[in-house]
Design a protein around this motif. Structure first.
Motif, PDB file in Angstrom:
ATOM      1  N   TRP A 124      16.774 -25.217 -32.906  1.00  0.00           N
ATOM      2  CA  TRP A 124      15.638 -24.311 -33.071  1.00  0.00           C
ATOM      3  C   TRP A 124      14.607 -24.709 -32.035  1.00  0.00           C
ATOM      4  CZ3 TRP A 124      14.633 -20.132 -36.147  1.00  0.00           C
ATOM      5  CH2 TRP A 124      15.464 -19.904 -37.249  1.00  0.00           C
ATOM      6  N   LEU A 125      13.968 -23.719 -31.450  1.00  0.00           N
ATOM      7  CA  LEU A 125      12.883 -23.936 -30.502  1.00  0.00           C
ATOM      8  C   LEU A 125      11.644 -23.269 -31.085  1.00  0.00           C
ATOM      9  CD1 LEU A 125      12.146 -24.974 -27.636  1.00  0.00           C
ATOM     10  CD2 LEU A 125      12.803 -22.705 -26.791  1.00  0.00           C
ATOM     11  N   PHE A 126      10.593 -24.058 -31.261  1.00  0.00           N
ATOM     12  CA  PHE A 126       9.359 -23.562 -31.864  1.00  0.00           C
ATOM     13  C   PHE A 126       8.255 -23.485 -30.815  1.00  0.00           C
ATOM     14  CE2 PHE A 126      11.763 -25.544 -35.276  1.00  0.00           C
ATOM     15  CZ  PHE A 126      11.771 -24.537 -36.214  1.00  0.00           C
ATOM     16  N   ASP A 127       7.753 -22.272 -30.586  1.00  0.00           N
ATOM     17  CA  ASP A 127       6.639 -22.035 -29.663  1.00  0.00           C
ATOM     18  C   ASP A 127       6.883 -22.592 -28.267  1.00  0.00           C
ATOM     19  OD1 ASP A 127       5.127 -20.674 -31.592  1.00  0.00           O
ATOM     20  OD2 ASP A 127       4.332 -22.549 -32.385  1.00  0.00           O
ATOM     21  N   SER A 128       8.134 -22.753 -27.891  1.00  0.00           N
ATOM     22  CA  SER A 128       8.500 -23.327 -26.584  1.00  0.00           C
ATOM     23  C   SER A 128       7.868 -24.697 -26.364  1.00  0.00           C
ATOM     24  CB  SER A 128       8.109 -22.367 -25.444  1.00  0.00           C
ATOM     25  OG  SER A 128       8.796 -21.144 -25.575  1.00  0.00           O
TER      26      SER A 128
END
Length: 182
Positions: A124-128
């Motif tokens: 998962w990638l959150f807000d880059s």
């Protein structure tokens, strides 16, 4: 910079991201106890809406909540050819995720390999800004993971996110997701 990923850590990241949450989902099967009954019913040809299962209903409530706030939740599922029974269930149950506001796209495993996506681990990638790297056994059992904030590693995953979206389709028909002929 990495730290061990716990369930609570993930939930905090997911609840408090501000703009985007993206998942690359690459395992052919996930061993999730709370999904077993729904999968069994689906495979027996008698599926009930996943909203009737508390675990899934809670996830969909969370998706509805964050997308109602204008945040985007997106995933690309990499499917084996042909899809596993678990992936067939995911394609069917994905309609509920989509109805809750999540964007789901699909690509074949061979296409993912051809374009150079890493398909060993989910993430998962959150807000880059933050990467939650997740590891699984060959049987789909969670083996843990880590939270990574190193800008170089996160930046590479942002590039892979864009690549995955560009080469995937909202249509789960993997016959149309096979690599293009040269």
């Amino acid at each position: 910079m990495a730290e061990q990923l716990t369930g609570d850590d993930f939930n905090k990241l997911f609840r408090y991201f501000t703009a985007t949450a993206f998942r690359l989902e690459v395992q052919p099967v996930y061993d999730v106890t709370d999904e077993r009954q729904s999968i069994d019913e689906f495979l027996a040809g008698e599926p009930r809406p996943v909203t009737e299962f508390p675990f899934y209903a809670a996830w969909l409530d969370q998706i509805r909540s964050v997308t109602a706030q204008g945040r985007r939740v997106e995933r690309v599922r990499v499917l084996t050819e042909p899809p596993t029974d678990y992936q067939r269930w995911e394609m069917w149950s994905g309609q509920y995720n989509t109805a809750a506001g999540e964007r789901i796209r699909y690509m074949s495993r061979s296409r993912a390999e051809n374009i150079g996506l890493p398909i060993q681990d989910d993430w998962w990638l959150f807000d880059s800004l933050r990467l939650a790297l997740m590891r699984f056994s060959d049987q789909g059992e969670p083996l843990g993971g880590e939270i990574i904030t190193d800008p170089t590693i996160v930046s590479q995953h942002v590039a892979w996110w864009n690549l995955a979206v560009r080469h995937s389709s909202p249509d789960a028909d993997v016959t149309r997701l096979a690599p293009e002929s040269p």
